[in-house]
Design a protein around this motif. Structure first.
Motif, PDB file in Angstrom:
ATOM      1  N   LEU A  85       0.867  -1.191   0.000  1.00 33.09           N
ATOM      2  CA  LEU A  85       0.000   0.000   0.000  1.00 33.09           C
ATOM      3  C   LEU A  85       0.896   1.231   0.000  1.00 33.09           C
ATOM      4  N   ILE A  86       1.320   1.618  -1.188  1.00 29.83           N
ATOM      5  CA  ILE A  86       2.419   2.563  -1.319  1.00 29.83           C
ATOM      6  C   ILE A  86       2.123   3.922  -0.696  1.00 29.83           C
ATOM      7  N   ALA A  87       0.873   4.362  -0.725  1.00 29.67           N
ATOM      8  CA  ALA A  87       0.542   5.670  -0.168  1.00 29.67           C
ATOM      9  C   ALA A  87       0.704   5.701   1.346  1.00 29.67           C
ATOM     10  N   ASN A 118      -9.352   0.495   1.813  1.00 32.05           N
ATOM     11  CA  ASN A 118      -9.873   0.787   3.144  1.00 32.05           C
ATOM     12  C   ASN A 118      -9.586   2.241   3.491  1.00 32.05           C
ATOM     13  N   VAL A 119     -10.601   3.072   3.394  1.00 32.63           N
ATOM     14  CA  VAL A 119     -10.434   4.514   3.576  1.00 32.63           C
ATOM     15  C   VAL A 119      -9.934   4.847   4.983  1.00 32.63           C
ATOM     16  N   GLU A 120     -10.467   4.155   5.992  1.00 33.42           N
ATOM     17  CA  GLU A 120     -10.085   4.466   7.373  1.00 33.42           C
ATOM     18  C   GLU A 120      -8.630   4.098   7.645  1.00 33.42           C
ATOM     19  N   GLY A 126      -2.528   9.355   7.270  1.00 29.74           N
ATOM     20  CA  GLY A 126      -2.486  10.715   6.759  1.00 29.74           C
ATOM     21  C   GLY A 126      -2.729  10.834   5.276  1.00 29.74           C
ATOM     22  N   VAL A 127      -3.344   9.814   4.677  1.00 33.16           N
ATOM     23  CA  VAL A 127      -3.566   9.791   3.231  1.00 33.16           C
ATOM     24  C   VAL A 127      -4.905  10.443   2.896  1.00 33.16           C
ATOM     25  N   ASP A 134      -2.154   9.712  -7.192  1.00 31.39           N
ATOM     26  CA  ASP A 134      -1.107  10.664  -7.532  1.00 31.39           C
ATOM     27  C   ASP A 134       0.006  10.638  -6.490  1.00 31.39           C
ATOM     28  N   LEU A 135      -0.369  10.429  -5.222  1.00 35.71           N
ATOM     29  CA  LEU A 135       0.632  10.295  -4.167  1.00 35.71           C
ATOM     30  C   LEU A 135       1.508   9.072  -4.416  1.00 35.71           C
ATOM     31  N   GLY A 136       0.897   7.954  -4.793  1.00 30.90           N
ATOM     32  CA  GLY A 136       1.667   6.750  -5.085  1.00 30.90           C
ATOM     33  C   GLY A 136       2.623   6.957  -6.246  1.00 30.90           C
ATOM     34  N   ARG A 137       2.171   7.611  -7.267  1.00 33.23           N
ATOM     35  CA  ARG A 137       3.028   7.911  -8.422  1.00 33.23           C
ATOM     36  C   ARG A 137       4.216   8.766  -8.003  1.00 33.23           C
TER      37      ARG A 137
END
Length: 281
Positions: A85-87, A118-120, A126-127, A134-137
């Motif tokens: 889960l890179i982000a 899983n949004v939570e 802090g994602v 875009d954060l992962g990229r």
């Protein structure tokens, strides 16, 4: 076709060492492990497969620690995440973990990465859910800078790193736009996902392998439009429950590797499943 496996390894299942040894002895090609740091009990985000979330999601071992154990007791077994889960990671720390595992395993590591469901869980890291792709990229670009042969600075929308000495480097050599280990991106078919794959990955890790007759040609179009060599694209169906017809269909699509799902169980049940899967080797 290479037959790899995936499993939710937990504090209640077969151990990484025992499983890795059995996989290599039996001729399976690889072991991929999923990641969840924690599962908030609020359960506001529904389980994508429907119904109650299986308990193993909240008990998963850290994949990099477990794969490090697996690497130490095998010589040929490929090792991968399915998915990282890179982000949810600090990219400087993650770059070091990945490079170390690829270095110590002699280039056997595959970085399967994804953007989560899983949004939570992501929020606790802090994602911002809207910008996670875009954060992962951005984090991949920062890690590529650290993996470069020469000290290379990176400044992106979400993070930056100074030109730095950062060793070890990944064992696997750069190829086209990809720097670092073999990289596969998981997620549902779509133009944005396929654009990310064509930009900075070696291929796609589709869960379950459904709908590939339609989606693989779409990915190939995006891949070739980005100037990538058609023969380099890799599609690896993930968490598949096997059948002879299903694997033959994948082969007809040019797929060379499939990852079969093992039960999140103790040693006896997992070994019985490996015995049943032996017919596909």
């Amino acid at each position: 076709m290479r037959i790899a496996t995936t499993i939710f390894l937990t504090d209640e299942t077969i151990t990484p060492v025992r499983l890795a040894r059995q996989l290599e002895q039996r001729g399976f090609s690889g072991l991929y492990l999923p990641e969840h740091t924690h599962i908030p009990v609020s359960r506001q985000t529904p389980y994508p497969a429907g119904g109650e979330l299986p308990p193993e999601y909240g008990r998963t071992l850290d994949p990099f620690v477990a794969l490090g154990q697996a690497a130490a007791v095998t010589e040929r077994l490929a090792l991968g995440t399915g998915i990282t889960l890179i982000a949810q990671h600090d990219p400087i720390d993650l770059a070091k973990q990945i490079a170390t595992l690829d270095h110590l395993s002699g280039g056997r590591f595959t970085l399967g990465l994804g953007f989560g469901w899983n949004v939570e869980e992501a929020a606790d890291h802090g994602v911002d859910w809207r910008t996670r792709r875009d954060l992962g990229r951005d984090r991949m670009a920062l890690m590529r800078a650290l993996w470069s042969d020469e000290p290379t600075a990176y400044k992106g929308e979400f993070g930056s790193v100074q030109a730095s000495h950062a060793h070890p480097k990944p064992f696997q050599q750069p190829r086209g736009p990809v720097v670092g280990p073999r990289t596969l991106i998981g997620g549902a078919a779509g133009p944005k996902l396929f654009a990310h794959i064509a930009e900075y990955a070696d291929g796609w890790l589709p869960i379950g392998g459904r709908g590939l007759t339609e989606s693989v040609p779409q990915l190939r179009t995006a891949w070739e439009s980005a100037g990538r060599d058609p023969k380099d694209l890799q599609v690896v169906p993930y968490a598949v429950l096997p059948g002879t017809g299903k694997l033959a269909h994948y082969a007809d699509l040019g797929i060379e590797e499939v990852v079969l799902q093992l039960p999140p169980a103790g040693e006896a049940e997992v070994l019985r499943t490996l015995d049943a899967y032996a017919e596909y080797l």
